[in-house]
Design an enzyme around this catalytic site. Sequence first.
Site, PDB file in Angstrom:
ATOM      1  N   SER A 191       0.633  -1.075   0.014  1.00 18.44           N
ATOM      2  CA  SER A 191       0.087   0.120   0.027  1.00 18.44           C
ATOM      3  C   SER A 191       0.855   1.259   0.003  1.00 18.44           C
ATOM      4  CB  SER A 191      -1.027   0.003   1.174  1.00 18.44           C
ATOM      5  OG  SER A 191      -2.152   0.703   1.006  1.00 18.44           O
TER       6      SER A 191
ATOM      7  N   HIS B 256      -7.369  -5.777  -0.182  1.00 22.60           N
ATOM      8  CA  HIS B 256      -6.142  -4.904  -0.460  1.00 22.60           C
ATOM      9  C   HIS B 256      -4.986  -5.575  -0.228  1.00 22.60           C
ATOM     10  CE1 HIS B 256      -4.370  -1.331  -0.334  1.00 22.60           C
ATOM     11  NE2 HIS B 256      -4.272  -1.193   0.946  1.00 22.60           N
TER      12      HIS B 256
ATOM     13  N   ASP C 118      -8.687  -4.673  -5.956  1.00 23.34           N
ATOM     14  CA  ASP C 118      -8.249  -3.997  -4.875  1.00 23.34           C
ATOM     15  C   ASP C 118      -9.177  -2.667  -4.553  1.00 23.34           C
ATOM     16  OD1 ASP C 118      -6.586  -2.203  -2.752  1.00 23.34           O
ATOM     17  OD2 ASP C 118      -4.930  -3.573  -3.402  1.00 23.34           O
TER      18      ASP C 118
END
Length: 514
Positions: A223, A483, A455
């Site tokens: 991320s 995610h 995602d």
Amino acid sequence: MGAKGWTGAALAIVLLATGCAEADQADRDAAPEAAGPLAAFYGQEIAWEDCDGDFQCGTFEVPMDYDDPSGPRLEIAVKRLPASGGDPVGSLVVNPGGPGGSGLDYVSGAFLTFGEEVLEQFDIVGFDPRGVGQSSPVYCMDSVELDEFLGFQLDSADGSGDPAAPTDASLEEFVRLNREFVQACQERSGELIHHVGTADVARDLDVLRAVLGDDGLTYLGKSYGTSIGAHYAELFGENVRALVLDGAVALDGDQLELSVEQAGGFTTALRAFVEDCLGLPDCPLADGDGATVEDGIARIGDLLEQAAAEPLVNRLDDREINRTRVELGVLTALYSESFWPEVRTGLTEAIEDGDGTVLLQLGDVLYGRDDEDAYENSVAALVAVNCADNPGPRDLDAYEEAARTVGQTAPLFGPSLAWGALTCAYWPEEAQEDRVAEIDGDGAPPVLVVGTTRDSATPYQWAEEMAETLDSGVLLTWEGDGHTAYGSDSCVDGLVDAYLLEVRVPEDGTVCAL
């Protein structure tokens, strides 16, 4: 991971952004160890101490301002799980995202995250980036103020709480709260908020590489952690051994643009959640036989309108479970399939009994609100880093227009995401000056970029764009939900592990499917 405040702050415990401005080319080409003012930092040794059973903890120091290494210093907290094998490759440095996510916490779960061979061959090392957690943390509002900030609901004239069309009075109050948040950051954190951008974190990471004794950095960033890795490839490409960037963030765009783009990812993930729910016998979104995904989404929309008009029952505390807090609870479902059963329970209780307690608790997961001190810092760090890296427009009209426009394509979350970027409109400009003009990672060896097709927080297109932007980027795709991908799919895990262990990169465009 990450989510800024929904309508209340900039949605970014999810957003993980990067930056775009000037960087000194000489800073990139120079060998930092050879630079006199930084030599003392690169020559440090960490005094490791046993902590939490099999782990070791320590700290090292970095300059708050790399342009003034003789000035104030910051202390960076690190934690490692020593390699279980006798002849380790070196260190694998990890970051879970955010901004505001703790690398120390991520390493604590190393036995569940990494396979046996990786644990044998690498010391798994996590660090809290500057301004985060135990590393000279930045603070803004206190917990009570944050509850008001993050739970603020923009009212609309029709009573639906639709943030695409807020009343003037409600918008004026929202602007006031955002300005107060920025003022609180300045008062509680001072000069530090000018030095928490990702370019500085990447410089800290190179100091950590040297302090760990590694000639080349081996790194796994998820991320927002992909932004750290991409910045590192740009600034220190010659020092890269292997970089895995999982759940890639956008490397270009202002905060408002990225928030609007992110709405597309959440909409895709929402449809996957609703479709799965409708296939179950007890789905609260199935209002009769033959319900479609659109019908299920509309049912969530009805619940949001009901919560805007009359807050749901709260069996936990005295917070008002309004539309904003219901949105946050549903949002949690979109991060991982593991949350889907609990979110279905929360929706069932909310729709059938008017009880929003479970949804409130799920929303709290995004901010780690069970620990009020961590809650304070995670939100502060999230906003501070995002606003430093990706300045937002200074004109309020831009946010109003974006909220109206994205409300047509992503009505459930889009307007809230657009308004969530507003904090950056008031962020000090001097805190946004140390950003990297362009990131292409020129000179770095192959960099593995991993993208998940559905995602939520980092849309798949961002992974495609990062792999294309990095000169040596290699794209690995997982056709799945949730995610980030590593740790969720055996195909992805095998290819990533081979790259980490042997620097054996998969073919560009490889796809892992369920």
